[in-house]
Design an enzyme around this catalytic site. Sequence first.
Site, PDB file in Angstrom:
ATOM      1  N   LYS A 148       0.558  10.553   0.477  1.00 11.64           N
ATOM      2  CA  LYS A 148      -0.353   9.967   1.459  1.00 11.64           C
ATOM      3  C   LYS A 148       0.075  10.340   2.891  1.00 11.64           C
ATOM      4  O   LYS A 148       1.190  10.850   3.093  1.00 11.64           O
ATOM      5  CB  LYS A 148      -0.383   8.451   1.247  1.00 11.64           C
ATOM      6  CG  LYS A 148      -0.976   8.048  -0.119  1.00 11.64           C
ATOM      7  CD  LYS A 148      -0.914   6.536  -0.333  1.00 11.64           C
ATOM      8  CE  LYS A 148      -1.557   6.126  -1.662  1.00 11.64           C
ATOM      9  NZ  LYS A 148      -1.453   4.662  -1.904  1.00 11.64           N
ATOM     10  N   TYR A 163     -11.401   6.310  -4.081  1.00 14.45           N
ATOM     11  CA  TYR A 163     -11.053   4.904  -4.274  1.00 14.45           C
ATOM     12  C   TYR A 163     -12.267   4.036  -4.637  1.00 14.45           C
ATOM     13  O   TYR A 163     -12.243   2.820  -4.417  1.00 14.45           O
ATOM     14  CB  TYR A 163     -10.363   4.359  -3.015  1.00 14.45           C
ATOM     15  CG  TYR A 163      -8.894   4.751  -2.916  1.00 14.45           C
ATOM     16  CD1 TYR A 163      -7.987   4.397  -3.928  1.00 14.45           C
ATOM     17  CD2 TYR A 163      -8.404   5.453  -1.824  1.00 14.45           C
ATOM     18  CE1 TYR A 163      -6.643   4.742  -3.848  1.00 14.45           C
ATOM     19  CE2 TYR A 163      -7.047   5.797  -1.737  1.00 14.45           C
ATOM     20  CZ  TYR A 163      -6.176   5.436  -2.757  1.00 14.45           C
ATOM     21  OH  TYR A 163      -4.840   5.772  -2.681  1.00 14.45           O
ATOM     22  N   PHE A 191      -9.117  -4.962   1.127  1.00 12.74           N
ATOM     23  CA  PHE A 191      -8.314  -3.946   1.823  1.00 12.74           C
ATOM     24  C   PHE A 191      -8.939  -2.557   1.774  1.00 12.74           C
ATOM     25  O   PHE A 191      -8.354  -1.587   2.276  1.00 12.74           O
ATOM     26  CB  PHE A 191      -6.887  -3.905   1.247  1.00 12.74           C
ATOM     27  CG  PHE A 191      -6.810  -3.623  -0.234  1.00 12.74           C
ATOM     28  CD1 PHE A 191      -6.897  -2.331  -0.731  1.00 12.74           C
ATOM     29  CD2 PHE A 191      -6.647  -4.669  -1.142  1.00 12.74           C
ATOM     30  CE1 PHE A 191      -6.821  -2.061  -2.091  1.00 12.74           C
ATOM     31  CE2 PHE A 191      -6.567  -4.415  -2.509  1.00 12.74           C
ATOM     32  CZ  PHE A 191      -6.655  -3.109  -2.985  1.00 12.74           C
ATOM     33  N   ARG A 248       4.230   7.539 -12.827  1.00 12.54           N
ATOM     34  CA  ARG A 248       4.110   6.195 -12.225  1.00 12.54           C
ATOM     35  C   ARG A 248       5.478   5.512 -12.125  1.00 12.54           C
ATOM     36  O   ARG A 248       5.738   4.751 -11.193  1.00 12.54           O
ATOM     37  CB  ARG A 248       3.157   5.320 -13.052  1.00 12.54           C
ATOM     38  CG  ARG A 248       1.724   5.830 -13.087  1.00 12.54           C
ATOM     39  CD  ARG A 248       0.885   5.348 -11.948  1.00 12.54           C
ATOM     40  NE  ARG A 248       0.622   3.932 -11.999  1.00 12.54           N
ATOM     41  CZ  ARG A 248      -0.209   3.304 -11.163  1.00 12.54           C
ATOM     42  NH1 ARG A 248      -0.853   3.989 -10.224  1.00 12.54           N
ATOM     43  NH2 ARG A 248      -0.404   2.024 -11.260  1.00 12.54           N
ATOM     44  N   THR A 266       3.352  -0.542  -7.206  1.00 12.08           N
ATOM     45  CA  THR A 266       2.402  -0.417  -6.084  1.00 12.08           C
ATOM     46  C   THR A 266       2.914  -1.142  -4.845  1.00 12.08           C
ATOM     47  O   THR A 266       2.837  -0.622  -3.724  1.00 12.08           O
ATOM     48  CB  THR A 266       1.039  -1.021  -6.491  1.00 12.08           C
ATOM     49  OG1 THR A 266       0.587  -0.337  -7.663  1.00 12.08           O
ATOM     50  CG2 THR A 266       0.009  -0.869  -5.383  1.00 12.08           C
ATOM     51  N   ARG A 324       8.769   4.672  -4.034  1.00 12.00           N
ATOM     52  CA  ARG A 324       8.403   3.532  -3.190  1.00 12.00           C
ATOM     53  C   ARG A 324       9.584   2.579  -2.982  1.00 12.00           C
ATOM     54  O   ARG A 324       9.733   1.981  -1.917  1.00 12.00           O
ATOM     55  CB  ARG A 324       7.213   2.792  -3.795  1.00 12.00           C
ATOM     56  CG  ARG A 324       5.899   3.557  -3.645  1.00 12.00           C
ATOM     57  CD  ARG A 324       4.835   2.953  -4.517  1.00 12.00           C
ATOM     58  NE  ARG A 324       3.530   3.578  -4.343  1.00 12.00           N
ATOM     59  CZ  ARG A 324       2.539   3.441  -5.213  1.00 12.00           C
ATOM     60  NH1 ARG A 324       2.703   2.712  -6.318  1.00 12.00           N
ATOM     61  NH2 ARG A 324       1.385   4.024  -5.003  1.00 12.00           N
ATOM     62  N   ASN A 382       2.404   2.916   1.256  1.00 10.05           N
ATOM     63  CA  ASN A 382       3.299   3.114   0.112  1.00 10.05           C
ATOM     64  C   ASN A 382       3.466   4.571  -0.316  1.00 10.05           C
ATOM     65  O   ASN A 382       3.800   4.864  -1.456  1.00 10.05           O
ATOM     66  CB  ASN A 382       2.914   2.189  -1.052  1.00 10.05           C
ATOM     67  CG  ASN A 382       1.525   2.476  -1.593  1.00 10.05           C
ATOM     68  OD1 ASN A 382       0.830   3.365  -1.085  1.00 10.05           O
ATOM     69  ND2 ASN A 382       1.122   1.745  -2.610  1.00 10.05           N
ATOM     70  N   HIS A 413       0.373   8.347  -4.159  1.00  8.12           N
ATOM     71  CA  HIS A 413      -0.558   7.882  -5.196  1.00  8.12           C
ATOM     72  C   HIS A 413      -0.291   8.650  -6.482  1.00  8.12           C
ATOM     73  O   HIS A 413      -0.003   9.843  -6.445  1.00  8.12           O
ATOM     74  CB  HIS A 413      -2.003   8.153  -4.762  1.00  8.12           C
ATOM     75  CG  HIS A 413      -2.982   8.132  -5.898  1.00  8.12           C
ATOM     76  ND1 HIS A 413      -3.521   6.966  -6.378  1.00  8.12           N
ATOM     77  CD2 HIS A 413      -3.483   9.122  -6.687  1.00  8.12           C
ATOM     78  CE1 HIS A 413      -4.325   7.243  -7.400  1.00  8.12           C
ATOM     79  NE2 HIS A 413      -4.325   8.547  -7.598  1.00  8.12           N
ATOM     80  N   GLU A 466      -9.745  12.311 -11.413  1.00 14.60           N
ATOM     81  CA  GLU A 466      -9.210  12.607 -10.079  1.00 14.60           C
ATOM     82  C   GLU A 466      -8.946  14.107  -9.904  1.00 14.60           C
ATOM     83  O   GLU A 466      -9.213  14.666  -8.844  1.00 14.60           O
ATOM     84  CB  GLU A 466      -7.947  11.774  -9.833  1.00 14.60           C
ATOM     85  CG  GLU A 466      -8.282  10.287  -9.689  1.00 14.60           C
ATOM     86  CD  GLU A 466      -7.062   9.366  -9.688  1.00 14.60           C
ATOM     87  OE1 GLU A 466      -5.916   9.854  -9.755  1.00 14.60           O
ATOM     88  OE2 GLU A 466      -7.271   8.139  -9.598  1.00 14.60           O
TER      89      GLU A 466
HETATM   90  P1  RTP Z   1      -2.328   4.281  -6.111  1.00 15.98           P
HETATM   91  O1  RTP Z   1      -3.720   4.330  -6.719  1.00 15.98           O
HETATM   92  O2  RTP Z   1      -2.301   4.625  -4.660  1.00 15.98           O
HETATM   93  O3  RTP Z   1      -1.272   4.963  -6.913  1.00 15.98           O
HETATM   94  O4  RTP Z   1      -1.950   2.761  -6.154  1.00 15.98           O
HETATM   95  P2  RTP Z   1      -1.961   1.820  -7.389  1.00 15.98           P
HETATM   96  O5  RTP Z   1      -2.803   2.349  -8.498  1.00 15.98           O
HETATM   97  O6  RTP Z   1      -0.533   1.566  -7.660  1.00 15.98           O
HETATM   98  O7  RTP Z   1      -2.665   0.547  -6.764  1.00 15.98           O
HETATM   99  P3  RTP Z   1      -4.203   0.149  -6.595  1.00 15.98           P
HETATM  100  O8  RTP Z   1      -4.310  -1.294  -6.930  1.00 15.98           O
HETATM  101  O9  RTP Z   1      -5.110   1.110  -7.279  1.00 15.98           O
HETATM  102  O10 RTP Z   1      -4.375   0.277  -5.040  1.00 15.98           O
HETATM  103  C1  RTP Z   1      -4.546   1.533  -4.447  1.00 15.98           C
HETATM  104  C2  RTP Z   1      -3.862   1.558  -3.118  1.00 15.98           C
HETATM  105  O11 RTP Z   1      -4.456   0.607  -2.256  1.00 15.98           O
HETATM  106  C3  RTP Z   1      -3.492   0.102  -1.353  1.00 15.98           C
HETATM  107  N1  RTP Z   1      -3.443  -1.340  -1.466  1.00 15.98           N
HETATM  108  N2  RTP Z   1      -3.393  -2.133  -0.436  1.00 15.98           N
HETATM  109  N3  RTP Z   1      -3.324  -4.388   1.267  1.00 15.98           N
HETATM  110  C4  RTP Z   1      -3.275  -4.568  -0.045  1.00 15.98           C
HETATM  111  O12 RTP Z   1      -3.181  -5.649  -0.552  1.00 15.98           O
HETATM  112  C5  RTP Z   1      -3.339  -3.393  -0.898  1.00 15.98           C
HETATM  113  N4  RTP Z   1      -3.354  -3.372  -2.216  1.00 15.98           N
HETATM  114  C6  RTP Z   1      -3.422  -2.076  -2.575  1.00 15.98           C
HETATM  115  C7  RTP Z   1      -2.164   0.726  -1.708  1.00 15.98           C
HETATM  116  O13 RTP Z   1      -1.958   1.860  -0.852  1.00 15.98           O
HETATM  117  C8  RTP Z   1      -2.379   1.157  -3.144  1.00 15.98           C
HETATM  118  O14 RTP Z   1      -1.521   2.219  -3.496  1.00 15.98           O
END
Ligand code: RTP
Length: 155
Positions: free
Chosen positions: A16, A56, A64, A92, A98, A109, A119, A122, A133
């Site tokens: 990112k 996304y 968010f 992962r 996350t 992370r 973070n 991705h 993706e």
């Molecule tokens: P990623 O897709 O980036 O690998 O992350 P992830 O699956 O571990 O988490 P996901 O729930 O899909 O969230 C995607 C990205 O959104 C941001 N996020 N911000 N402010 C918040 O509460 C919040 N929660 C998630 C993070 O950058 C997360 O990686």
Amino acid sequence: KYQGEETMETTFIMIKPDGVQRGLIGDIISRFEKKGFYLKAMKFITVERSFAEKHYADLATKPFFNGLVEYIISGPVVAMVWEGKDVVATGRRIIGATRPWEALPGTIRGDYAVEVGRNVIHGSDAVESAQKEIALWFPEGVSEWKSQMHPWIYE
Ligand code: RTP
């Protein structure tokens, strides 16, 4: 043909904008390389808002979402396809939880992030989302090269 090719997977990994700005590209690529995964495709790009929203799309209803899209389009990212045995789940684990405060030391992370909204990286969360993706980020397809190191990494 690879030995054990049936268990081979590909995943989509993106460094990112914060990871790029902080000079973590080399370290992150190195972690995946040293593990024994193969880099199949890579591009350094700044994506448009509509593209980030597509990536996304599943999170569109989250509070968010707008901040997340702003963050992802704020600068260049490194988009990559990595191949290997169980690379989706293992990728992962290399990345870590996350929420960086839940990510173990030794993970990307866990070592480099403190905020969920910064973070660093991705990684696809399942084989199916990885395929989606990869198709989104690499519509031109990915290379078919085979690593000469393969017999030293896989039985
Ligand atoms: P990623 O897709 O980036 O690998 O992350 P992830 O699956 O571990 O988490 P996901 O729930 O899909 O969230 C995607 C990205 O959104 C941001 N996020 N911000 N402010 C918040 O509460 C919040 N929660 C998630 C993070 O950058 C997360 O990686």
